[in-house]
Design an enzyme around this catalytic site. Sequence first.
Site, PDB file in Angstrom:
ATOM      1  N   ASP A   1       0.854  -1.185   0.000  1.00  0.00           N
ATOM      2  CA  ASP A   1       0.000   0.000   0.000  1.00  0.00           C
ATOM      3  C   ASP A   1       0.893   1.239   0.000  1.00  0.00           C
ATOM      4  OD1 ASP A   1      -3.197   0.442   0.816  1.00  0.00           O
ATOM      5  OD2 ASP A   1      -1.926   2.160   1.286  1.00  0.00           O
TER       6      ASP A   1
ATOM      7  N   ASP B   1       3.400   2.457  -4.215  1.00  0.00           N
ATOM      8  CA  ASP B   1       2.537   3.305  -5.023  1.00  0.00           C
ATOM      9  C   ASP B   1       2.465   2.653  -6.397  1.00  0.00           C
ATOM     10  OD1 ASP B   1       1.394   5.189  -6.705  1.00  0.00           O
ATOM     11  OD2 ASP B   1       2.479   6.884  -5.845  1.00  0.00           O
ATOM     12  N   VAL B   2       1.294   2.103  -6.739  1.00  0.00           N
ATOM     13  CA  VAL B   2       1.181   1.315  -7.970  1.00  0.00           C
ATOM     14  C   VAL B   2       1.351   2.153  -9.230  1.00  0.00           C
ATOM     15  CG1 VAL B   2      -0.227  -0.495  -6.931  1.00  0.00           C
ATOM     16  CG2 VAL B   2      -1.345   1.502  -7.984  1.00  0.00           C
TER      17      VAL B   2
ATOM     18  N   TYR C   1     -13.845   7.604 -13.007  1.00  0.00           N
ATOM     19  CA  TYR C   1     -13.893   6.310 -12.328  1.00  0.00           C
ATOM     20  C   TYR C   1     -14.570   5.266 -13.207  1.00  0.00           C
ATOM     21  CZ  TYR C   1     -14.352   3.179  -8.261  1.00  0.00           C
ATOM     22  OH  TYR C   1     -14.266   2.126  -7.381  1.00  0.00           O
TER      23      TYR C   1
ATOM     24  N   LYS D   1     -12.609   1.885 -14.479  1.00  0.00           N
ATOM     25  CA  LYS D   1     -13.077   0.560 -14.075  1.00  0.00           C
ATOM     26  C   LYS D   1     -13.540  -0.269 -15.276  1.00  0.00           C
ATOM     27  CE  LYS D   1     -12.184   0.797  -9.708  1.00  0.00           C
ATOM     28  NZ  LYS D   1     -11.096  -0.048  -9.151  1.00  0.00           N
TER      29      LYS D   1
ATOM     30  N   THR E   1     -16.601   1.038   3.039  1.00  0.00           N
ATOM     31  CA  THR E   1     -15.173   1.328   3.123  1.00  0.00           C
ATOM     32  C   THR E   1     -14.991   2.748   3.659  1.00  0.00           C
ATOM     33  OG1 THR E   1     -15.140   2.197   0.864  1.00  0.00           O
ATOM     34  CG2 THR E   1     -14.732  -0.177   1.143  1.00  0.00           C
TER      35      THR E   1
END
Length: 252
Positions: free
Chosen positions: A39, A60-61, A152, A156, A187
């Site tokens: 993460d 950090d992806v 978003y 996705k 979440t």
Amino acid sequence: MDTQRFKGKVALITGAASGIGAATARRIAAEGGTVVAADRDGVAAEVLGKELGGRGYRLDVTDPDRTEEVVGAVTAELGSIHVLVSAAGVDVCDTVPNTTPEQWRTILDVDLTGVYHSCRSVLPGFIAQGGGAIVTISSAIGTVGERNRSAYCAAKAGVENLTRAMALDHGRDGIRANCVAPGLIDTPLIRNGKVGGEDDPGAMQAMVDRHHALGRIGQPEEVAAAIAFLASDDASFITGAVLPVDAGWTAQ
């Protein structure tokens, strides 16, 4: 049911510090897996990894070099990675005219390109060892769209088709790639009332009432159960699937 489906397996989970990622880490560890929690909150990832008897890394992806570095470190220390759960994600709620180029880049970089970086880093190892399982995280609105969520939705939807493409490309390598598409899940993002571009916590309940046939918000553990199934050998004949975990949202 075999409650030790991940015994002897190493699972790398991005976005593991909270929400669906953390619930998935706990579920896989409970089923015998060695969890590597990754993460951008490196401290939280290390705490969770240690708690679960695994490892934790700052990741950090959006950084391909760091992603390669983490995958290399995990492979060197633990021998191999068998499961990737790509759960890192962020959101910006707005229309196209009101979404700045910087916001657009951030959403696409984390939610789509970050998945690419993670998968690209593990796939050579999966191919070399003759198999592996990838589970990506989309959203109900990656399938059907939603107001005020343009970036978003785009990201996705891209995740879903990227997952299908990897399934087709690597099925003969013994690799399965599947996607989970949650509805509204309890979440931190949702609990803070940041949904639909509004600060009003009542906006979340309004969306639940509008979209969820079951009439309630979902829990991270419910999504984690679906992820664990797709990542396990119980789903050995499933690849290229997008599994809705959305209380009936996309059935409408």
